[in-house]
Motif scaffolding. Sequence first.
Motif, short mmCIF file in Angstrom:
data_model
loop_
_atom_site.label_atom_id
_atom_site.label_comp_id
_atom_site.label_asym_id
_atom_site.label_seq_id
_atom_site.Cartn_x
_atom_site.Cartn_y
_atom_site.Cartn_z
N TRP A 26 0.84 -1.20 0.00
CA TRP A 26 0.00 0.00 0.00
C TRP A 26 0.88 1.25 0.00
CZ3 TRP A 26 -5.35 0.05 -0.16
CH2 TRP A 26 -5.96 -1.20 -0.01
N ARG A 27 0.38 2.31 -0.60
CA ARG A 27 1.02 3.62 -0.54
C ARG A 27 0.17 4.50 0.38
NH1 ARG A 27 0.77 8.19 -4.40
NH2 ARG A 27 -0.63 6.85 -5.56
N ILE A 28 0.78 5.12 1.35
CA ILE A 28 0.06 5.98 2.28
C ILE A 28 -0.10 7.35 1.63
CG2 ILE A 28 0.02 7.01 4.60
CD1 ILE A 28 -0.21 3.88 4.47
N LEU A 29 -1.35 7.75 1.41
CA LEU A 29 -1.64 9.03 0.77
C LEU A 29 -1.75 10.17 1.77
CD1 LEU A 29 -4.40 7.92 -1.78
CD2 LEU A 29 -1.93 8.12 -2.15
N ASP A 30 -2.24 9.85 2.96
CA ASP A 30 -2.44 10.89 3.96
C ASP A 30 -2.61 10.27 5.34
OD1 ASP A 30 -2.65 13.58 4.69
OD2 ASP A 30 -4.21 13.98 3.21
N ARG A 31 -2.42 11.11 6.36
CA ARG A 31 -2.55 10.69 7.76
C ARG A 31 -3.39 11.71 8.50
NH1 ARG A 31 2.29 7.52 9.52
NH2 ARG A 31 3.51 7.18 7.66
N ARG A 32 -4.18 11.22 9.44
CA ARG A 32 -4.96 12.07 10.35
C ARG A 32 -5.71 13.17 9.60
NH1 ARG A 32 -3.54 12.61 16.35
NH2 ARG A 32 -3.24 10.43 16.78
N VAL A 33 -6.57 12.77 8.70
CA VAL A 33 -7.33 13.73 7.90
C VAL A 33 -8.62 14.05 8.64
CG1 VAL A 33 -8.34 14.22 5.65
CG2 VAL A 33 -6.38 12.67 5.83
N LYS A 34 -8.81 15.33 8.96
CA LYS A 34 -9.98 15.77 9.71
C LYS A 34 -11.05 16.32 8.77
CE LYS A 34 -7.30 17.14 13.81
NZ LYS A 34 -7.09 15.84 14.24
N THR A 35 -12.29 16.01 9.08
CA THR A 35 -13.43 16.59 8.36
C THR A 35 -14.39 17.13 9.42
OG1 THR A 35 -14.89 14.65 8.40
CG2 THR A 35 -13.23 14.72 6.65
N GLY A 36 -15.44 17.74 8.99
CA GLY A 36 -16.44 18.24 9.93
C GLY A 36 -17.22 17.13 10.61
N VAL A 37 -17.14 15.92 10.07
CA VAL A 37 -17.92 14.80 10.62
C VAL A 37 -17.06 13.72 11.27
CG1 VAL A 37 -19.91 15.13 9.12
CG2 VAL A 37 -18.01 13.70 8.34
N GLY A 38 -15.74 13.83 11.17
CA GLY A 38 -14.87 12.83 11.79
C GLY A 38 -13.47 12.89 11.22
N GLU A 39 -12.65 11.97 11.68
CA GLU A 39 -11.25 11.92 11.28
C GLU A 39 -10.94 10.53 10.73
OE1 GLU A 39 -7.23 11.55 13.76
OE2 GLU A 39 -8.17 13.51 13.99
N ILE A 40 -10.09 10.52 9.72
CA ILE A 40 -9.58 9.27 9.16
C ILE A 40 -8.12 9.17 9.56
CG2 ILE A 40 -9.02 8.03 7.03
CD1 ILE A 40 -12.03 8.15 7.55
N ASP A 41 -7.74 8.04 10.14
CA ASP A 41 -6.36 7.88 10.60
C ASP A 41 -5.37 7.80 9.45
OD1 ASP A 41 -7.13 7.91 13.31
OD2 ASP A 41 -7.54 5.75 13.27
N LEU A 42 -5.67 6.95 8.46
CA LEU A 42 -4.79 6.79 7.30
C LEU A 42 -5.63 6.68 6.03
CD1 LEU A 42 -2.45 3.95 8.65
CD2 LEU A 42 -1.88 6.38 8.49
N VAL A 43 -5.11 7.24 4.96
CA VAL A 43 -5.69 7.02 3.63
C VAL A 43 -4.60 6.31 2.85
CG1 VAL A 43 -6.69 8.07 1.58
CG2 VAL A 43 -7.04 9.16 3.81
N ALA A 44 -4.94 5.15 2.29
CA ALA A 44 -3.95 4.32 1.60
C ALA A 44 -4.48 3.90 0.24
CB ALA A 44 -3.62 3.10 2.45
N LYS A 45 -3.55 3.64 -0.68
CA LYS A 45 -3.93 3.22 -2.03
C LYS A 45 -3.06 2.06 -2.46
CE LYS A 45 -4.78 4.95 -6.61
NZ LYS A 45 -3.89 5.13 -7.73
N LYS A 46 -3.72 1.09 -3.09
CA LYS A 46 -3.02 -0.05 -3.68
C LYS A 46 -3.74 -0.39 -4.97
CE LYS A 46 -1.46 -4.73 -2.59
NZ LYS A 46 -1.49 -5.79 -1.57
#
Length: 117
Positions: A26-46
């Motif tokens: 996997w390639r990590i695209l982003d970490r700790r992405v915050k939105t108005g409705v919640g947070e995503i710890d990691l965004v990954a792509k494969k």
Amino acid sequence: MRRQQAEARGRQGERIAAWWLRLKGWRILDRRVKTGVGEIDLVAKKGMTVAFVEVKTRATIEEAEAFLEPRTMQRVIAAAEALAPSYAAEGHDVRIDAVLCAPGRRPRHLENIWQGW
């Protein structure tokens, strides 16, 4: 556990999870992405798959899995829906995964967990 200790443990778990995913291609695209409705710890792509990843770090893998509760998952689902257009193009598969971490254990990657919620 004090808040600072929990925060440090969570960040360590996220580093381990990112490392584990990279070992699996996997390639990590982003970490700790915050939105108005919640947070995503990691965004990954494969390949053609983009995964929004929830990382849980606890004393045991089983305890980490128990913390994948409905309230948490609803927040992750809402955040992933808000972020998907920014990370996934037409034709990409989008899913929600989890990586469970515990001291002295290999991380456990749960794929496409949103289907159970």
